[in-house]
Write a protein that holds these residues in place. Structure first.
Motif, PDB file in Angstrom:
ATOM      1  N   THR A  24       0.809  -1.225   0.000  1.00  0.00           N
ATOM      2  CA  THR A  24       0.000   0.000   0.000  1.00  0.00           C
ATOM      3  C   THR A  24       0.842   1.274   0.000  1.00  0.00           C
ATOM      4  O   THR A  24       0.843   2.036   0.967  1.00  0.00           O
ATOM      5  N   PRO A  25       1.507   1.516  -1.111  1.00  0.00           N
ATOM      6  CA  PRO A  25       2.313   2.726  -1.209  1.00  0.00           C
ATOM      7  C   PRO A  25       1.419   3.948  -1.386  1.00  0.00           C
ATOM      8  O   PRO A  25       0.278   3.821  -1.817  1.00  0.00           O
ATOM      9  N   LYS A  26       1.945   5.114  -1.040  1.00  0.00           N
ATOM     10  CA  LYS A  26       1.213   6.353  -1.302  1.00  0.00           C
ATOM     11  C   LYS A  26       1.251   6.654  -2.793  1.00  0.00           C
ATOM     12  O   LYS A  26       0.287   7.188  -3.349  1.00  0.00           O
ATOM     13  N   VAL A  27       2.391   6.350  -3.402  1.00  0.00           N
ATOM     14  CA  VAL A  27       2.550   6.586  -4.832  1.00  0.00           C
ATOM     15  C   VAL A  27       3.082   5.315  -5.482  1.00  0.00           C
ATOM     16  O   VAL A  27       3.967   4.663  -4.940  1.00  0.00           O
ATOM     17  N   LEU A  28       2.508   4.993  -6.637  1.00  0.00           N
ATOM     18  CA  LEU A  28       3.020   3.869  -7.405  1.00  0.00           C
ATOM     19  C   LEU A  28       3.805   4.429  -8.579  1.00  0.00           C
ATOM     20  O   LEU A  28       3.267   5.173  -9.400  1.00  0.00           O
ATOM     21  N   LEU A  29       5.081   4.106  -8.637  1.00  0.00           N
ATOM     22  CA  LEU A  29       5.937   4.621  -9.701  1.00  0.00           C
ATOM     23  C   LEU A  29       6.209   3.505 -10.703  1.00  0.00           C
ATOM     24  O   LEU A  29       6.615   2.409 -10.317  1.00  0.00           O
ATOM     25  N   MET A  30       5.964   3.785 -11.985  1.00  0.00           N
ATOM     26  CA  MET A  30       6.146   2.733 -12.986  1.00  0.00           C
ATOM     27  C   MET A  30       7.070   3.243 -14.083  1.00  0.00           C
ATOM     28  O   MET A  30       6.770   4.220 -14.757  1.00  0.00           O
ATOM     29  N   ASP A  31       8.206   2.548 -14.241  1.00  0.00           N
ATOM     30  CA  ASP A  31       9.209   2.986 -15.206  1.00  0.00           C
ATOM     31  C   ASP A  31       9.081   2.159 -16.484  1.00  0.00           C
ATOM     32  O   ASP A  31       9.589   1.054 -16.559  1.00  0.00           O
ATOM     33  N   GLU A  32       8.389   2.697 -17.461  1.00  0.00           N
ATOM     34  CA  GLU A  32       8.108   1.979 -18.710  1.00  0.00           C
ATOM     35  C   GLU A  32       7.753   0.530 -18.417  1.00  0.00           C
ATOM     36  O   GLU A  32       8.411  -0.391 -18.904  1.00  0.00           O
ATOM     37  N   PRO A  33       6.697   0.333 -17.627  1.00  0.00           N
ATOM     38  CA  PRO A  33       6.442  -1.013 -17.103  1.00  0.00           C
ATOM     39  C   PRO A  33       6.111  -2.026 -18.187  1.00  0.00           C
ATOM     40  O   PRO A  33       6.347  -3.210 -18.013  1.00  0.00           O
ATOM     41  N   PHE A  34       5.542  -1.568 -19.287  1.00  0.00           N
ATOM     42  CA  PHE A  34       5.126  -2.525 -20.313  1.00  0.00           C
ATOM     43  C   PHE A  34       5.996  -2.419 -21.561  1.00  0.00           C
ATOM     44  O   PHE A  34       5.689  -3.023 -22.583  1.00  0.00           O
ATOM     45  N   GLY A  35       7.086  -1.659 -21.461  1.00  0.00           N
ATOM     46  CA  GLY A  35       7.917  -1.386 -22.631  1.00  0.00           C
ATOM     47  C   GLY A  35       8.538  -2.626 -23.265  1.00  0.00           C
ATOM     48  O   GLY A  35       8.753  -2.667 -24.463  1.00  0.00           O
ATOM     49  N   ALA A  36       8.798  -3.638 -22.436  1.00  0.00           N
ATOM     50  CA  ALA A  36       9.494  -4.809 -22.973  1.00  0.00           C
ATOM     51  C   ALA A  36       8.522  -5.880 -23.466  1.00  0.00           C
ATOM     52  O   ALA A  36       8.940  -6.972 -23.817  1.00  0.00           O
ATOM     53  N   LEU A  37       7.229  -5.562 -23.479  1.00  0.00           N
ATOM     54  CA  LEU A  37       6.244  -6.597 -23.820  1.00  0.00           C
ATOM     55  C   LEU A  37       5.686  -6.384 -25.221  1.00  0.00           C
ATOM     56  O   LEU A  37       5.695  -5.266 -25.752  1.00  0.00           O
ATOM     57  N   ASP A  38       5.171  -7.450 -25.820  1.00  0.00           N
ATOM     58  CA  ASP A  38       4.534  -7.307 -27.129  1.00  0.00           C
ATOM     59  C   ASP A  38       3.213  -6.551 -26.977  1.00  0.00           C
ATOM     60  O   ASP A  38       2.662  -6.456 -25.884  1.00  0.00           O
ATOM     61  N   SER A  39       2.668  -6.027 -28.091  1.00  0.00           N
ATOM     62  CA  SER A  39       1.581  -5.053 -27.966  1.00  0.00           C
ATOM     63  C   SER A  39       0.297  -5.685 -27.424  1.00  0.00           C
ATOM     64  O   SER A  39      -0.459  -5.029 -26.716  1.00  0.00           O
ATOM     65  N   LEU A  40       0.034  -6.951 -27.725  1.00  0.00           N
ATOM     66  CA  LEU A  40      -1.189  -7.579 -27.202  1.00  0.00           C
ATOM     67  C   LEU A  40      -1.087  -7.778 -25.690  1.00  0.00           C
ATOM     68  O   LEU A  40      -2.027  -7.491 -24.949  1.00  0.00           O
ATOM     69  N   THR A  41       0.072  -8.255 -25.249  1.00  0.00           N
ATOM     70  CA  THR A  41       0.292  -8.433 -23.813  1.00  0.00           C
ATOM     71  C   THR A  41       0.228  -7.081 -23.109  1.00  0.00           C
ATOM     72  O   THR A  41      -0.322  -6.958 -22.012  1.00  0.00           O
ATOM     73  N   ARG A  42       0.769  -6.068 -23.779  1.00  0.00           N
ATOM     74  CA  ARG A  42       0.779  -4.740 -23.191  1.00  0.00           C
ATOM     75  C   ARG A  42      -0.651  -4.242 -22.977  1.00  0.00           C
ATOM     76  O   ARG A  42      -0.993  -3.744 -21.908  1.00  0.00           O
ATOM     77  N   ALA A  43      -1.500  -4.426 -23.996  1.00  0.00           N
ATOM     78  CA  ALA A  43      -2.897  -4.006 -23.882  1.00  0.00           C
ATOM     79  C   ALA A  43      -3.582  -4.728 -22.730  1.00  0.00           C
ATOM     80  O   ALA A  43      -4.297  -4.123 -21.923  1.00  0.00           O
ATOM     81  N   ASN A  44      -3.294  -6.005 -22.632  1.00  0.00           N
ATOM     82  CA  ASN A  44      -3.864  -6.822 -21.568  1.00  0.00           C
ATOM     83  C   ASN A  44      -3.466  -6.280 -20.191  1.00  0.00           C
ATOM     84  O   ASN A  44      -4.285  -6.162 -19.276  1.00  0.00           O
ATOM     85  N   LEU A  45      -2.193  -5.910 -20.051  1.00  0.00           N
ATOM     86  CA  LEU A  45      -1.710  -5.396 -18.771  1.00  0.00           C
ATOM     87  C   LEU A  45      -2.281  -4.018 -18.464  1.00  0.00           C
ATOM     88  O   LEU A  45      -2.547  -3.690 -17.311  1.00  0.00           O
ATOM     89  N   GLN A  46      -2.462  -3.220 -19.516  1.00  0.00           N
ATOM     90  CA  GLN A  46      -3.074  -1.902 -19.305  1.00  0.00           C
ATOM     91  C   GLN A  46      -4.489  -2.074 -18.746  1.00  0.00           C
ATOM     92  O   GLN A  46      -4.906  -1.350 -17.838  1.00  0.00           O
ATOM     93  N   GLU A  47      -5.210  -3.055 -19.276  1.00  0.00           N
ATOM     94  CA  GLU A  47      -6.559  -3.335 -18.766  1.00  0.00           C
ATOM     95  C   GLU A  47      -6.493  -3.742 -17.297  1.00  0.00           C
ATOM     96  O   GLU A  47      -7.273  -3.264 -16.471  1.00  0.00           O
TER      97      GLU A  47
END
Lengths: 264, 271
Positions: A157-180
């Motif tokens: 339970t962080p106050k802020v969630l920091l994400m550094d290009e979290p989906f950058g290394a994934l293919d676009s379908l997987t990326r969409a899935n993770l965004q959802e």
């Protein structure tokens, strides 16, 4: 919604390159981030967006200026600012369950054994990984690893969630899935999120505001774009939404007309 | 039987026969040099060249006549005890020193020159000095093995620490791990395969060195036994000793490899 939560004041980062010369990576960054807001930071590579995130996380110290979270100056990393790393950074000798457990155990030592198990299992379920909880990171897909990374970050339970290009290394379908996944979870937990991305669609889809960075050296905030789209958002419907199209065009024009990068 | 297996059995057999031929050749040139046949008799007993019925050194390796006259088994045990004592001491000292060198740049700067200078010194060069200090055969042998074993352990442990991915350390920083938590939860799991590689190297060298060390210190032990057999003109037994030292070294290496694999997270699925 407009309460002062996380603020960056005149933040600058220099790296010494010789005895009397510094490389100024980012300079004069002023930003107010509201509680429960989702911020996307976008820019060309080398614009210092990761440097900015590292300064908020405390993994990297700013050379001058102040970063203040709930009236406290940030000096060093801490579990109130959880980080989801681009390459997931799961410990390969621990199972999915143990990776999350390790974080919860450290940050919430007061939990009883049953509370601990209940909490870890809740976050494993939140990213739909119940079936894989005893697997080692090497035995699951890249998208699943990143979901564990998100679950691990949220489990404390962080106050802020920091994400550094979290989906950058994934293919676009997987990326969409993770965004959802991320949007669904965000509807529930309502964290403040700062997400670094170089993907225009991702920035508009996920965030309330898009911070556009100018090119380095001396990178700073070029423009800030408000994304006035209702949640929950549907990626298919958005394609024809005038506000979505306006936001996309604004970012496109910033990145490819005002601050086009011709090298590389 | 599959083809690979046939090759694995027959090819070494051919080499074995070649070695025996070379051995017989050498024995025909060098006066009094044992032949394969006399060596077999010396090992397992039988009729020797003089026509006498004798018992071999391997027929009763467990005998104890007196303090100075014990069977081959006890000689080997004595050597193994020294190797393990020195080896365990080297682990106890070497792993923490290796962790320190790997984790702290200052410790690395301070210690590295000495590690690099002492590492290439033959441990046997220390032996006279150690004998002078301890005035005791056992302590001298153990401390020689200690000095032999410690360098590969320090160097490989430090290498293991250096191989820790910076991302893992960032996770530890965000969670505010204490230095001890960093060592136990992150650095050790990553370094353990490296530490075991160092231990395996050390044990191999220690077994090499103990034979020579015991030749110099005397008393008891497989190295001394080989030297003693030379003085007794029992050349067959020297060859028996060489084969036994080789077999034990091989077994030690296999055991150490098994243990190393057991602790290596990259080599096991944890279901």
């Amino acid at each position: 919604m407009s309460k002062k939560f996380l603020s960056l004041e005149k933040v600058e980062k220099r790296f010494p390159i010789s005895a009397n010369e510094d490389y100024v990576a980012v300079t004069d960054v002023n930003l107010e981030i509201r509680e429960n807001e989702i911020i996307a930071i976008i820019g060309h590579s080398g614009c210092g967006k990761s440097t900015l995130l590292n300064m908020i996380s405390g993994l990297d110290a700013q050379t001058s200026g102040a970063i203040v979270l709930e009236n406290k100056h940030i000096d060093g990393p801490g579990p109130d600012r959880a980080v989801v790393f681009q390459n997931h950074s799961l410990l390969p000798w621990l199972s999915v369950y143990q990776n999350i457990e390790m974080a919860v155990k450290k940050v919430m030592p007061e939990l009883s054994a049953s509370e601990l198990r209940e909490r870890v299992e809740r976050y494993v379920s939140m990213v739909n990984l119940d079936h894989a909880k005893d697997k080692l990171p090497d035995e699951i897909s890249g998208g699943m690893k990143q979901r564990v990374g998100i679950a691990r970050a949220l489990s404390i339970t962080p106050k802020v969630l920091l994400m550094d290009e979290p989906f950058g290394a994934l293919d676009s379908l997987t990326r969409a899935n993770l965004q959802e996944h991320l949007m669904r979870i965000q509807q529930k937990v309502k964290n403040t999120v700062v997400i670094i991305t170089h993907d225009i669609d991702e920035a508009v889809l996920l965030s309330d505001r898009v911070i556009m960075m100018t090119n380095g050296p001396d990178a700073t905030i070029g423009e800030i774009l408000e994304v006035n789209l209702q949640r929950p958002r549907n990626r298919v419907e958005l394609q024809s939404d005038p506000e979505y199209i306006r936001c996309r065009e604004a970012i496109l024009s910033f990145l490819y007309e005002k601050f086009a990068k011709d090298d590389e | 039987m599959n083809k690979e297996l046939v090759k694995k059995i027959f090819l070494p057999l051919i080499v074995f026969i070649l070695i025996l031929q070379v051995w017989v050749g050498i024995a025909s040139f060098v006066k009094d040099f044992p032949t394969p046949a006399t060596t077999y008799v010396a090992a397992f007993g039988g009729i020797n060249v003089d026509g006498d019925e004798i018992s071999g050194v391997l027929s009763d390796p467990f005998y104890v006549n007196n303090q100075d006259d014990k069977g081959l088994f006890w000689q080997i045990i004595e050597s193994l005890k020294r190797v393990f004592a020195g080896f365990v001491l080297a682990i106890i000292v070497g792993v923490p020193v290796g962790l320190l060198v790997g984790m702290s740049k200052n410790a690395q700067y301070a210690l590295n020159p000495f590690i690099q200078i002492f590492k290439p010194v033959s441990p046997l060069a220390w032996l006279p000095l150690l004998l002078f200090i301890f005035q005791d055969i056992n302590m001298t042998a153990i401390s020689t093995i200690f000095i032999t074993s410690i360098w590969p352990i320090i160097i490989n442990t430090a290498l293991g620490v250096k191989s820790v991915n910076e991302d893992y350390m960032n996770v530890a920083k965000v969670l505010r791990f204490t230095p001890l938590e960093k060592i136990i939860q992150i650095i050790l799991p990553v370094s353990v395969p490296y530490i075991f590689t160092g231990m395996r190297l050390s044990l191999g060298i220690a077994w090499l060195v103990i034979v020579a060390a015991e030749m110099l210190t005397g008393g008891i032990g497989i190295g001394f036994w080989i030297w003693d057999e030379y003085n007794n003109l029992n050349y067959d037994n020297i060859i028996i000793g060489i084969i036994i030292v080789g077999l034990i070294g091989f077994i030690l290496d296999v055991l150490m490899g098994r243990i190393a694999d057991y602790f290596d997270y990259t080599k096991k699925g944890r279901a």
